[in-house]
Design a protein around this motif. Structure first.
Motif, PDB file in Angstrom:
ATOM      1  N   ARG A 120      23.691  12.832   0.571  1.00 39.88           N
ATOM      2  CA  ARG A 120      22.405  13.037   1.254  1.00 39.88           C
ATOM      3  C   ARG A 120      21.517  11.805   1.087  1.00 39.88           C
ATOM      4  O   ARG A 120      20.875  11.360   2.028  1.00 39.88           O
ATOM      5  CB  ARG A 120      21.685  14.270   0.710  1.00 39.88           C
ATOM      6  N   TYR A 165      20.970  10.662   4.673  1.00 37.17           N
ATOM      7  CA  TYR A 165      19.664  11.098   5.188  1.00 37.17           C
ATOM      8  C   TYR A 165      18.531  10.174   4.727  1.00 37.17           C
ATOM      9  O   TYR A 165      17.788   9.637   5.551  1.00 37.17           O
ATOM     10  CB  TYR A 165      19.381  12.539   4.749  1.00 37.17           C
ATOM     11  N   THR A 169      20.074  14.723   9.688  1.00 33.50           N
ATOM     12  CA  THR A 169      19.643  13.340   9.957  1.00 33.50           C
ATOM     13  C   THR A 169      19.430  13.152  11.460  1.00 33.50           C
ATOM     14  O   THR A 169      18.386  12.637  11.888  1.00 33.50           O
ATOM     15  CB  THR A 169      20.697  12.337   9.423  1.00 33.50           C
TER      16      THR A 169
END
Ligand SMILES: NC(=O)c1ccc[n+]([C@@H]2O[C@H](COP(=O)([O-])OP(=O)(O)OC[C@H]3O[C@@H](n4cnc5c(N)ncnc54)[C@H](OP(=O)(O)O)[C@@H]3O)[C@@H](O)[C@H]2O)c1
Length: 219
Positions: free
Chosen positions: A85, A89, A133
């Motif tokens: 992540r 992201y 995302t």
């Protein structure tokens, strides 16, 4: 078109850089990365940067661009959800937020992957995180944002993956991939096609924000 490129040293990014340098419609390319591309070209400038969550030191140099091709990304294989992540992201959103603030007329193109989960609720960890995302990128105040979701990508023109196991896989499967590209273009594209499609979509737009392999090959 003035282009800013993230991930220029990677497999997808090298392909994108090659096409940008060849395309007369691309006036300049600024590659932002933690390592140098090793290339020299009149159209290419590079910024070596080490904190991909904080662009304050270089923000003024990230202004005046028409397009961003965001090819920075990692495989989820062997890394924790938290780390994936962060690298997927957090890094992407940090760059995109800075760029959207500085470049309201920018077209932002993000490379995700086939199978990305737009619901953000599926069972596949990587697909949920890529889905979030994508969804959050589409909310930023860019002129337009497009999500490229290639399946297999055949590296051409001597391009190599930065990820050792991906590179080994592509070398071992090269003949099969070339065949697959001919008989099943839905599942295969090439570094050249991805790069060319990015330039065309940034310049001319596309009827939908999410492009699968078939769309990428059709552009
Ligand atoms: N390859 C495929 O077949 C394929 C298929 C579908 C989708 N994709 C997606 O396309 C994207 C790019 O994949 P790729 O195959 O080009 O990967 P790659 O060859 O492994 O290259 C990754 C790129 O991201 C940069 N990067 C990775 N971690 C970073 C970090 N922590 N900080 C700064 N830069 C970092 C690398 O920079 P360094 O050179 O400094 O390491 C390199 O430029 C990924 O999101 C991937 O999921 C790839």
């Amino acid at each position: 078109m003035k282009v800013i490129l993230f991930g220029a040293t990677g497999m997808v990014g090298q392909g994108c850089l090659r096409e940008c340098l060849l395309d007369s419609g691309v006036e300049s390319v600024l590659a932002v990365g933690r390592s140098a591309t090793g290339q020299r070209h009149a159209k290419l400038c590079e910024i070596l940067h080490d904190d991909f969550l904080d662009y304050s030191a270089i923000e003024s140099e990230l202004e005046g661009f028409d397009a961003c091709f965001f090819c920075l990304g990692v495989s989820s294989l062997g890394i924790s959800e938290e780390r994936y992540r962060h690298l997927t992201y957090d890094l992407t959103m940090a760059a995109a937020k800075t760029l959207s603030r500085r470049n309201p007329n920018m077209v932002f193109i993000y490379v995700t992957g086939a199978g990305t989960d737009s619901t953000e609720r599926g069972r596949s960890m990587w697909a949920r995180i890529k889905g979030k995302t994508e969804n959050d990128l589409l909310k930023l105040p860019f002129k337009a944002a497009y999500m490229f979701r290639p399946a297999g990508i055949q590296p051409l023109h001597g391009i190599r993956s930065r990820t050792a196991w991906v590179q080994a896989l592509y070398v071992a499967a090269a003949p099969l991939l070339a065949l697959l590209g001919r008989v099943a273009p839905k599942y295969m594209t090439t570094t050249e096609q991805v790069g060319r499609a990015m330039i065309r979509v940034a310049r001319d737009g596309y009827p939908k924000p999410v492009l699968e392999s078939e769309d990428i090959n059709r552009v």
